[in-house]
Design a protein around this motif. Structure first.
Motif, PDB file in Angstrom:
ATOM      1  N   GLY A 224      -7.819 -17.932  13.818  1.00 16.09           N
ATOM      2  CA  GLY A 224      -8.332 -18.813  14.767  1.00 16.09           C
ATOM      3  C   GLY A 224      -9.532 -18.577  15.255  1.00 16.09           C
ATOM      4  O   GLY A 224      -9.950 -19.508  16.059  1.00 16.09           O
ATOM      5  N   TYR A 225     -10.260 -17.667  15.174  1.00 17.70           N
ATOM      6  CA  TYR A 225     -11.438 -17.215  15.955  1.00 17.70           C
ATOM      7  C   TYR A 225     -12.786 -16.863  15.068  1.00 17.70           C
ATOM      8  O   TYR A 225     -12.214 -16.568  13.868  1.00 17.70           O
ATOM      9  CB  TYR A 225     -11.449 -15.827  16.692  1.00 17.70           C
ATOM     10  N   GLN A 226     -13.945 -17.344  15.448  1.00 17.13           N
ATOM     11  CA  GLN A 226     -15.059 -16.945  14.439  1.00 17.13           C
ATOM     12  C   GLN A 226     -15.289 -15.492  14.430  1.00 17.13           C
ATOM     13  O   GLN A 226     -15.514 -14.737  15.542  1.00 17.13           O
ATOM     14  CB  GLN A 226     -16.198 -17.658  14.816  1.00 17.13           C
TER      15      GLN A 226
END
Length: 345
Positions: free
Chosen positions: A75-77
């Motif tokens: 869910g994180y870049q």
């Protein structure tokens, strides 16, 4: 052959091999040369000039890595280098015979022959050309990109002593200038690298332009009659001071003649008036990286302020707003002001 016909022929040729042209296109990485509005406009300039048949060069940096390749993990870049040159670039033509020395640091010595920029560090700029075809015409533009090469690649004595890291330290530091597009400039080191990048491609480009002009005409007296240089926003603004240095220090032109030629050669587009987007450099940083250019900028500024004071005597606030140097707080060089003063349009 007009582009639609050529493309149709290519599509038919690869289809006969059982390959879908559109699918192939998706596998070709974009050149990591900048993906903002200025880059888009620069690409349009080259397309348009080729279509109109105008003899034109675009200049920039051949970066090893783009800003980043985006991945999403939990869910994180997650940012990774955009290694667009991993498999080479089939569209470029290396020009090892077109290489210029770019200098940084040092100090300025004066004698009866004028100013001499001495004790500098050097990096080499090597040209790589990409041909940009026009639409429905046989004309092309050239996008000439500069890549950094160390002046001295290896300290053989250190290597033979087993000190492998120090043996290539100078090479790595020199070549960092074209390593990454848009380095983080939140640190002093990042800001210095960005200034070095801007001067690197600007100096190489101006040296290339002057050398090509001298090869064709043999004199710099008619430079402004045959050369037009457009500054696309403030990133190449140091070119005003660099052309003055080349004309005065390397070719012996009197200051007044060099300045008249410089103003006729340059034009400038400013793309925003937001203060945070108008590039400035601290006087201290410029003194450290480009001491001769800071001297030239201060000379230009003094001439400007003397002229302005004669037009509006006693209006010190007018001079403060006009000055190439922002004196409020840390002294900073206003690159947009330099671009305007150094241009005719």
């Amino acid at each position: 052959v007009e582009r639609p016909l050529a493309e149709a022929g290519l599509a038919a040729a690869v289809t006969a091999l059982g390959i879908d042209l559109e699918e192939v296109r998706q596998h070709e990485p974009d050149a990591a040369l900048g993906n903002g509005g200025l880059g888009r406009l620069a690409a349009c300039f080259l397309d348009s000039m080729a279509t109109l048949g105008l003899p034109s060069f675009g200049y920039g940096i051949r970066y090893d890595y783009g800003m980043f390749a985006q991945h999403v993990l939990n869910g994180y870049q997650v940012e990774q280098p955009d290694d667009w040159l991993k498999f080479g670039n089939p569209w470029e033509f290396p020009r090892p015979d077109t290489t210029y020395e770019i200098r940084f640091g040092g100090w300025v010595r004066r004698d009866e022959d004028g100013a001499h920029w001495v004790d500098t560090e050097s990096v080499l700029a090597m040209a790589y050309d990409i041909i940009v075809p026009g639409h429905g015409t046989r004309a092309v533009s050239t996008l000439r990109l500069w890549h950094a090469k160390a002046a001295e690649s290896l300290d053989l004595a250190l290597f033979n002593q087993g000190d492998y890291m120090r043996a290539v330290r100078a090479k790595n530091l020199s070549e960092n200038v074209t390593r990454v597009l848009y380095p983080d400039d939140s640190s002093y080191q990042g800001r210095e690298l960005r200034l070095r990048q801007e001067f690197f491609f600007t100096s190489a480009s101006l040296q290339d332009i002057v050398a090509r002009h001298l090869l064709e005409h043999g004199t710099l007296d008619n430079l402004a009659e045959h050369v037009a240089i457009h500054l696309n926003d403030t990133h190449p603004a140091i070119g005003v001071a660099e052309l003055m240095r080349v004309l005065c220090d390397e070719h012996g032109l009197p200051w007044a003649d060099a300045w008249a030629s410089t103003q006729r050669v340059f034009s400038y587009t400013n793309h925003t008036l937001m203060p945070e987007a108008l590039e400035t450099w601290s006087v201290g940083l410029m003194q450290h990286v480009l001491p001769r250019h800071l001297e030239i900028i201060l000379h230009i500024n003094q001439d400007l302020l003397d002229h302005a004071a004669a037009q509006r005597p006693g209006d010190h606030d007018f001079l403060r707003r006009l000055s190439l140097i922002d004196e409020g707080g840390e002294r900073r060089v206003r690159m947009a002001h330099l671009s305007i003063v150094g241009s005719h349009k």
